[in-house]
Design an enzyme around this catalytic site. Structure first.
Site, PDB file in Angstrom:
ATOM      1  N   GLU A  74      54.289  48.837  36.090  1.00  7.43           N
ATOM      2  CA  GLU A  74      54.278  47.399  36.369  1.00  7.43           C
ATOM      3  C   GLU A  74      55.310  46.608  35.575  1.00  7.43           C
ATOM      4  O   GLU A  74      55.992  45.747  36.113  1.00  7.43           O
ATOM      5  CB  GLU A  74      52.889  46.801  36.078  1.00  7.43           C
ATOM      6  CG  GLU A  74      51.892  46.909  37.217  1.00  7.43           C
ATOM      7  CD  GLU A  74      51.300  48.291  37.347  1.00  7.43           C
ATOM      8  OE1 GLU A  74      51.615  49.159  36.497  1.00  7.43           O
ATOM      9  OE2 GLU A  74      50.521  48.505  38.285  1.00  7.43           O
ATOM     10  N   HIS A 143      38.582  45.901  36.491  1.00  8.50           N
ATOM     11  CA  HIS A 143      39.203  45.635  37.791  1.00  8.50           C
ATOM     12  C   HIS A 143      38.683  44.375  38.441  1.00  8.50           C
ATOM     13  O   HIS A 143      38.807  44.209  39.650  1.00  8.50           O
ATOM     14  CB  HIS A 143      38.975  46.834  38.733  1.00  8.50           C
ATOM     15  CG  HIS A 143      39.762  48.049  38.353  1.00  8.50           C
ATOM     16  ND1 HIS A 143      39.434  48.825  37.279  1.00  8.50           N
ATOM     17  CD2 HIS A 143      40.881  48.598  38.890  1.00  8.50           C
ATOM     18  CE1 HIS A 143      40.295  49.830  37.165  1.00  8.50           C
ATOM     19  NE2 HIS A 143      41.185  49.707  38.128  1.00  8.50           N
TER      20      HIS A 143
END
Lengths: 344, 369
Positions: A74, A143
């Site tokens: 990322e 998450h």
């Protein structure tokens, strides 16, 4: 029959049923076609059709150059996307979920958000970061975080949070056409939800202006301000409350930053009561900002009661279904808060 | 021994330097300068081992490097007078890197570096005036006083970046844009020995190699990340090899011709579509890490002095030119005098230009199309 667009061979009030996923997909497709500088990169966006299928079909149509599968890096690919934006392209950088953006947050804030200011206008950064934000179902603590407040805190960023398909389509088009870095917070649980879209909304140049909230439901007794999936819960709560004679005005923020304070204030000045509803944690959150702004402006004098925030519970998201269900705002929580504010 | 072929035109261009100068020496280009042979990683052949230096080039490189040197020393002075504040990371000692790179790429190529950026800001086209005025935080600064030392930008120059290592993925992204647009341009992405261990750099290497991005990754190894020597920070100090599957070149960063030939080689490599390449420039900074660092707690004054006397890049170039009769001592002195004046004027401007107006405070948050 005629519409504003000339003679049509189908009923004027033709409505297309489009779920949020497809609205996002179509918006990207149209913007990729419209401007060859636009491209999409992220994990699994190409050959997998998108982890959540939001980019389904795009790789087949546009190929490797415009739809790029990245490795699981990322920080690296967000930085690459920002650099591409520096040098004249208009990237859409997908984070599989916004939780993973924390790995890359330096690139979003320090490289993207601040550069136009630091360069005194010499270097614009026309980039969109998008992906699902907030809680899902059973994906547990790492998450499920909502980043609206984190990114909404930062000058130099535009932060949008669509609720329905019209929002998704119009705001994504607006974001891609915007010359500034836009954080685009989607919601996984909304992807499959269908909505009616009018012909006007289906036009290729339909955009929803960034920075403008929408009153989804008119009301007189109390203002509910919300964003993303919680807007739907507010509307559901409003339906229930209407049976008891309470008419809620539901404001869909659409944009977190810049916050449409005018629309919020106008509504509060009309109803005299305010409840904010969000999925994220309460401390230093979106609701906190709304309350502070209302206090600082003319609407304060119209409040008949203190404002109340409905938020996610101040805990990491638990896994067990019963616990998870009680960690996020439910319709009954909104109804409870409305009645509390209205002293019912 | 004196030839006058073609010399007249090039001398006329430097009319200022003619005043009082003896008619110079040779017009011959010298093909006998030998940059040190570069150590190679995963490359069969490397940069040219000979370099041609014309008189014009030599004077231009000298002028540019000397300007950088004096500019940084002026910044040092202004900082000590508290006219410059905050962070100030000076580049003196490393001039051959910036000059050599600029000499080997085109103005249409791209470059990005970290915070020790004043030299690159200059070689990428920003005037000393605008640089110093940015350091003093005035409205005439290249970023209108809003960026400061670490955030100066120019066409095809993306700063000036404060977060160690973040500029490397950005540079790879610029290279992606070059590839995407098919413009045959390359991007030079610089980082230091301290940054070389950053994960995001390896992420950039991976994607650049996978996608064959035209990116030249350059590690300016000045032996210290702040006060931590390379031996104490890096399990492997072969920075030119750290790209692993990416070919690498180790270069003498104090020799402007060595740098130039290496970057030419690297740029050709990238333009040929072969993918990225890693370079390590061995160099040295005379100042400490920043103006807050005297620079002598982690290294000896003797070491600094030794580099200054044996490997100074500007002295090396000057001596090359003098000993090969490519320039005269007087001519060099005149250039020095001119540069001194340029720096003084720029400093004067930087001190006297007003600060940005307060109504600039909230401008440039968003670009409005």
């Amino acid at each position: 029959t005629y519409s504003a667009f000339g003679k049509v061979s189908r009923p004027i009030d033709f409505l297309k049923i489009v779920n949020v996923r497809d609205a996002l997909n179509q918006a990207m497709d149209e913007e990729l076609e419209r401007d060859e500088r636009v491209f999409l990169l992220g994990e699994e966006v190409a050959q997998y059709d998108g982890a959540y299928k939001v980019s389904r079909g795009l790789w087949k149509k546009y190929g490797d150059k415009r739809i790029i599968d990245t490795p699981i890096t990322e920080m690296g690919f967000a930085g690459i996307a920002v650099g591409a934006a520096f040098a004249g392209l208009r990237p859409i950088c997908e984070f599989m979920t916004w939780n993973f953006s924390m790995q890359a947050i330096d690139q979003v804030i320090n490289s993207a958000a601040k550069t136009y200011y630091m360069s005194a206008g010499a270097q614009p950064v026309p980039i969109v970061f998008r992906g699902p934000n907030g809680s899902s179902a059973g994906v547990a603590a790492q998450h499920s975080q909502c980043f609206a407040a984190w990114y909404g805190h930062c000058p130099g960023l535009k932060v949008v949070s669509p609720w329905n398909s019209e929002d998704a389509r119009g705001l994504l088009k607006a974001a891609i056409r915007d010359d500034n870095p836009v954080v685009f917070l989607e919601n996984e649980l909304m992807y499959g939800v269908p909505f009616d879209l009018s012909e006007e909304v289906m036009q290729k140049d339909f955009v929803v202006p960034i920075g403008k909230a929408k009153v989804e439901r008119q009301g007189t007794h109390i203002t509910l301000v919300s964003h993303s999936r919680c807007v739907g819960f507010c509307l559901d709560a409003a339906t229930v409350l209407a049976k008891e004679g309470v008419e809620c005005e539901v404001v869909n923020l659409r944009t977190i930053r810049p916050l449409d304070v005018d629309t919020i204030e106008a509504s509060v000045m009309k109803t005299g009561h305010l409840v904010t509803v969000e999925g994220g944690w309460p401390q230093y959150g979106v609701g906190a900002e709304i309350c502070a702004r209302v206090m600082e402006g003319p609407a304060f004098n119209y409040l008949d009661a203190p404002a109340v925030r409905v938020t996610g519970v101040d805990i990491p998201m638990p896994y067990a279904k019963i616990l998870e269900d009680h960690s996020v705002p439910q319709i009954k929580d909104i109804i409870f808060s409305v009645k509390k504010v209205l002293n019912m | 021994d004196l030839y006058f072929l073609c010399v007249y035109r090039s001398l006329m261009c430097h009319s200022l330097s003619l005043q009082g100068a003896r008619m110079v020496a040779s017009t011959r280009s010298f093909a006998d300068f030998t940059p040190q042979k570069c150590e190679l990683h995963r490359l069969e052949a490397g940069p040219s081992e000979t370099a041609v230096l014309t008189r014009e080039q030599g004077l231009q490189y000298y002028r540019t490097m000397q300007t950088m040197r004096r500019m940084e020393l002026k910044a040092d002075q202004l900082y000590k007078q508290k006219i410059i504040r905050g962070f100030c990371h000076l580049y003196d000692g490393q001039e051959a890197c910036a000059m050599g790179i600029e000499a080997g790429i085109n103005p249409t190529d791209h470059l990005i570096t970290a915070y020790r950026a004043h030299g690159y800001t200059f070689t990428r086209g920003v005037s000393v005036r605008e640089i110093l005025a940015e350091l003093t935080g005035r409205r005439g600064g290249v970023a209108k006083g809003k960026g400061g030392s670490m955030h100066m930008y120019a066409k095809h120059f993306y700063g000036g970046n404060g977060i160690v290592g973040a500029q490397v993925p950005l540079g790879a992204g610029v290279a992606l844009a070059c590839q995407y647009q098919g413009n045959n341009q390359v991007c030079v992405a610089l980082y230091g020995d301290g940054a070389a261990n950053q994960g995001q750099i390896f992420e950039s290497f991976n994607m650049a190699a996978l996608w064959k991005l035209p990116c030249i990754f350059i590690c300016e190894n000045n032996k210290f990340g702040m006060g931590t020597s390379v031996e104490r920070s890096s399990a492997s100090t072969d920075y030119f090899k750290r790209g692993d599957y990416i070919p690498g070149i180790k270069v003498d960063g104090m020799d402007v011709l060595c740098v130039r030939e290496a970057i030419k080689f690297a740029a050709d490599y990238c333009r040929a579509g072969k993918g990225p390449i890693v370079m390590e420039l061995e160099t040295y900074r005379y100042h400490g890490h920043s103006m807050s660092d005297p620079g002598v707690s982690y290294r000896s004054r003797e070491e600094i002095q030794e580099v200054r006397s044996k490997s100074d890049p500007i002295t090396m170039l000057k001596e090359r030119m003098l000993s090969n009769n490519m320039a005269s001592v007087e001519e060099i002195k005149e250039i020095d005098v001119e540069i001194r004046k340029v720096i003084e004027d720029a400093a004067q401007f930087a001190i006297s230009d007003p600060e940005p107006p307060l109504d600039e405070l909230c401008n440039h948050i968003f670009s409005v199309s």
